[in-house]
Design a protein around this motif. Sequence first.
Motif, PDB file in Angstrom:
ATOM      1  N   CYS A 253      -0.996  -4.286   6.349  1.00  0.00           N
ATOM      2  CA  CYS A 253      -0.565  -2.545   6.399  1.00  0.00           C
ATOM      3  C   CYS A 253      -1.150  -2.186   7.516  1.00  0.00           C
ATOM      4  N   ARG A 254      -1.091  -0.456   8.193  1.00  0.00           N
ATOM      5  CA  ARG A 254      -2.142  -0.299   9.126  1.00  0.00           C
ATOM      6  C   ARG A 254      -3.303   0.738   7.953  1.00  0.00           C
ATOM      7  N   THR A 255      -2.683   0.774   6.530  1.00  0.00           N
ATOM      8  CA  THR A 255      -3.452   1.903   5.435  1.00  0.00           C
ATOM      9  C   THR A 255      -3.356   0.723   4.516  1.00  0.00           C
ATOM     10  N   LYS A 256      -4.686   1.676   3.331  1.00  0.00           N
ATOM     11  CA  LYS A 256      -4.572   1.543   2.436  1.00  0.00           C
ATOM     12  C   LYS A 256      -3.677   2.337   1.262  1.00  0.00           C
ATOM     13  N   ARG A 257      -2.824   3.348   2.599  1.00  0.00           N
ATOM     14  CA  ARG A 257      -1.779   4.216   1.285  1.00  0.00           C
ATOM     15  C   ARG A 257      -0.553   3.037   1.922  1.00  0.00           C
ATOM     16  N   GLY A 258      -0.799   3.041   2.864  1.00  0.00           N
ATOM     17  CA  GLY A 258       0.603   2.148   3.092  1.00  0.00           C
ATOM     18  C   GLY A 258       0.504   0.584   2.688  1.00  0.00           C
ATOM     19  N   VAL A 259      -0.485   0.137   2.051  1.00  0.00           N
ATOM     20  CA  VAL A 259      -0.539  -0.896   1.133  1.00  0.00           C
ATOM     21  C   VAL A 259      -0.171  -0.692   0.169  1.00  0.00           C
ATOM     22  N   ASP A 260      -0.411   0.396  -0.100  1.00  0.00           N
ATOM     23  CA  ASP A 260      -0.064   0.729  -2.389  1.00  0.00           C
ATOM     24  C   ASP A 260       1.682   0.836  -1.915  1.00  0.00           C
ATOM     25  N   GLU A 261       1.820   2.168  -1.445  1.00  0.00           N
ATOM     26  CA  GLU A 261       3.184   2.561  -1.189  1.00  0.00           C
ATOM     27  C   GLU A 261       4.503   0.747  -0.957  1.00  0.00           C
ATOM     28  N   LEU A 262       3.775  -0.810  -0.341  1.00  0.00           N
ATOM     29  CA  LEU A 262       4.572  -0.546   0.202  1.00  0.00           C
ATOM     30  C   LEU A 262       4.388  -2.349  -1.270  1.00  0.00           C
ATOM     31  N   VAL A 263       3.451  -2.047  -2.034  1.00  0.00           N
ATOM     32  CA  VAL A 263       3.785  -3.146  -3.170  1.00  0.00           C
ATOM     33  C   VAL A 263       4.515  -2.697  -3.989  1.00  0.00           C
ATOM     34  N   VAL A 264       4.347  -1.115  -3.820  1.00  0.00           N
ATOM     35  CA  VAL A 264       5.498  -0.490  -4.937  1.00  0.00           C
ATOM     36  C   VAL A 264       6.998  -0.515  -4.439  1.00  0.00           C
ATOM     37  N   ALA A 265       7.579  -0.191  -3.287  1.00  0.00           N
ATOM     38  CA  ALA A 265       8.694  -0.483  -2.902  1.00  0.00           C
ATOM     39  C   ALA A 265       9.259  -1.889  -2.807  1.00  0.00           C
ATOM     40  N   LEU A 266       8.450  -2.664  -2.487  1.00  0.00           N
ATOM     41  CA  LEU A 266       8.693  -3.511  -2.604  1.00  0.00           C
ATOM     42  C   LEU A 266       8.837  -4.915  -4.662  1.00  0.00           C
ATOM     43  N   GLU A 267       8.223  -4.475  -4.803  1.00  0.00           N
ATOM     44  CA  GLU A 267       8.371  -4.337  -6.601  1.00  0.00           C
ATOM     45  C   GLU A 267       9.510  -3.955  -6.687  1.00  0.00           C
ATOM     46  N   ALA A 268      10.077  -2.348  -6.530  1.00  0.00           N
ATOM     47  CA  ALA A 268      11.250  -1.887  -7.464  1.00  0.00           C
ATOM     48  C   ALA A 268      12.552  -2.772  -6.319  1.00  0.00           C
ATOM     49  N   ARG A 269      12.131  -3.372  -5.678  1.00  0.00           N
ATOM     50  CA  ARG A 269      13.136  -4.089  -5.406  1.00  0.00           C
ATOM     51  C   ARG A 269      13.276  -5.775  -5.445  1.00  0.00           C
ATOM     52  N   GLY A 270      12.285  -6.320  -6.170  1.00  0.00           N
ATOM     53  CA  GLY A 270      12.373  -7.397  -7.558  1.00  0.00           C
ATOM     54  C   GLY A 270      10.765  -8.399  -6.782  1.00  0.00           C
ATOM     55  N   TYR A 271      10.218  -7.971  -5.706  1.00  0.00           N
ATOM     56  CA  TYR A 271       9.524  -9.090  -4.870  1.00  0.00           C
ATOM     57  C   TYR A 271       8.236  -8.674  -5.956  1.00  0.00           C
ATOM     58  N   PHE A 272       6.847  -9.476  -5.694  1.00  0.00           N
ATOM     59  CA  PHE A 272       5.758  -9.378  -6.291  1.00  0.00           C
ATOM     60  C   PHE A 272       4.619  -9.640  -5.337  1.00  0.00           C
ATOM     61  N   ALA A 273       4.324  -8.732  -5.373  1.00  0.00           N
ATOM     62  CA  ALA A 273       2.892  -8.965  -4.246  1.00  0.00           C
ATOM     63  C   ALA A 273       1.903  -8.359  -5.311  1.00  0.00           C
ATOM     64  N   ASP A 274       0.555  -9.052  -4.661  1.00  0.00           N
ATOM     65  CA  ASP A 274      -0.300  -8.082  -5.013  1.00  0.00           C
ATOM     66  C   ASP A 274      -0.392  -7.418  -3.967  1.00  0.00           C
ATOM     67  N   ALA A 275      -1.456  -6.186  -3.813  1.00  0.00           N
ATOM     68  CA  ALA A 275      -2.477  -5.725  -2.909  1.00  0.00           C
ATOM     69  C   ALA A 275      -3.805  -5.978  -2.455  1.00  0.00           C
ATOM     70  N   LEU A 276      -4.398  -5.934  -1.446  1.00  0.00           N
ATOM     71  CA  LEU A 276      -5.543  -5.911  -1.053  1.00  0.00           C
ATOM     72  C   LEU A 276      -6.065  -4.877  -0.192  1.00  0.00           C
ATOM     73  N   HIS A 277      -7.359  -4.162  -0.781  1.00  0.00           N
ATOM     74  CA  HIS A 277      -7.810  -2.919   0.579  1.00  0.00           C
ATOM     75  C   HIS A 277      -8.845  -2.962  -0.297  1.00  0.00           C
ATOM     76  N   GLY A 278      -9.751  -2.261   0.953  1.00  0.00           N
ATOM     77  CA  GLY A 278     -10.916  -1.365   0.185  1.00  0.00           C
ATOM     78  C   GLY A 278     -11.351  -0.522  -1.194  1.00  0.00           C
ATOM     79  N   ASP A 279      -9.755  -0.099  -1.770  1.00  0.00           N
ATOM     80  CA  ASP A 279      -9.877   1.483  -3.041  1.00  0.00           C
ATOM     81  C   ASP A 279     -10.959  -0.128  -3.783  1.00  0.00           C
TER      82      ASP A 279
END
Length: 535
Positions: A253-279
């Motif tokens: 994703c382009r931004t840290k926020r984008g990473v966090d939002e995508l992880v949440v959106a994926l989880e809501a759809r039953g996909y599990f993903a880990d976020a990795l960013h500088g924050d």
Amino acid sequence: MTVESLQSFGNHQLSEQVLQALSEMGFEEPSPIQKEAIPLALEGHDLIGQAQTGTGKTAAFGIPITETVNPKFLAIQALIVTPTRELAIQVAEEIAKIGKYRHVKLLPIYGGQPIDRQIRALRMGYQVVVGTPGRLLDHLNRGTLRLQHVKMVVLDEADEMLDMGFIKDIESLLKEVPTENRQMMLFSATMPPGIRKLAQTYMKNPRSVSVSRDELTVPQIEQVFYETSESIKVDALCRIIDNEDIGQGIIFCRTKRGVDELVVALEARGYFADALHGDLDQQHRDRVMKRFRDGKSELLVATDVAARGLDINNVTHVINFDIPQDPVSYVHRIGRTGRVGRKGQAITLILPKEYRQLRLIENLIKTRIRRQELPPMADLSEHQAENLKNQLIRLVKGNDLENYRAIVGDLLDEYDASDVAAAALKYAVEGASVEEKEPEAINFENTGAAAGMVRFFMNIGRVQQISPQEISQWIAKESGIPGNLIGMINIYDRFTFAEVPMEYASRVLRSMHQAMFKGRRVSVEPAKAREAADY
Ligand code: ADP
Ligand code: MG
């Protein structure tokens, strides 16, 4: 694996200990950059190495360092500077493996780790230090890092350090290393002016080694793109994930926020993903990386900076959820997959307005990225369904539904309870895409164009002082289609017709929706055949 077959690691005799270690690491022959760099480095030359991620740069400097450092002399003799903590750890791990039988003492030093512990460690004495610029400088200023015996300095991923604003820190570090007998090696995927200048200032008669552009476009990587729209982007991603046989994938994703939002959106759809960013704090990042390396998680959602240079071996898919803004990042990103001898897939999602960026990437890698159609929406997986049921049960039991009861009450007057519940679920899962359907297929027949072409109408004309050449350049730039494929252009007082090949028509239409030309918003639409006769 015999020791003899490893002799091809440079014409120089490597020590038995290093050859043994390389053999255990499964290295059979030097990679192209290693073949060139190792002999030069062993001869003591300063070195500039340019090669894409995944080409084996670490060993290219790690082997000469391991061979050169005197294991009997307990002082820092080699300093390796990397842009990120993850990279420092990774480089340290790789060199520790190479130096396994030469017993070189090596310490990684990076921000995010308690400084006291590092100070104590430094006191014990080390021969090779790998670290990030800021933290190294911190130790230098405290007097806990002594560089007067350093003979080899490596700047790894130098372009990345330049981007991150570390050049001043690096210069401060370099000033502390005696110039006499100092050997410097600089590795970088690209060579922007700032890096060249650094090399000119601090290096002595450096030799350049590079892996040529042809080799840069890793051939084992299959590259495709999907066009999608903002509102269905996450669903498009899920459909792609369902359709691909993903062993391990990194989603950018382009931004840290984008990473966090995508992880949440994926989880809501039953996909599990880990976020990795500088924050995220260091421990968290280490944990995420370890899980992924050990194969315990399948999907990593990351920003460029967090993932740059990371060596993860089994990545089968790199997915650009956001197209990289900078074409060079694309090369970095897809370098994460298709490592030495393995096949990889690079998938890019693009919005219609992003064709221009796609074109820039294609120009850089001198390859056309193939377009693929989104797979149809799959049924809910069993896993997803189970997940949804559990969430609902939790909510029902929580009994905190007052706000919604009135709405349900109203609906039940008119609709069937199970329909209402199903619709609510659909809304929860598919969100806004419930209302927004994919755009209807547009009919490009009968636009009055030559055979195989589609004619577009645009509301700018002679009044705006435009030339056919400008129009064709503009269309090419906005839609990323080659300018020479644009056909007849007719300019009238207040409007213009331009023809493009049928296969590019929908791309032109979508990418040029509300496009700007000479400071004006221009409307672009398929022409009507009738108009050909009228004007
Ligand atoms: P870079 O720094 O260029 O991105 P790395 O040094 O991280 O690349 O190497 C990428 C991967 O390839 C690592 O897992 C490394 O162990 C492996 N590798 C490096 N050189 C060789 C080689 N000669 N043979 C096999 N694998 C290698
Ligand atoms: Mg590297």
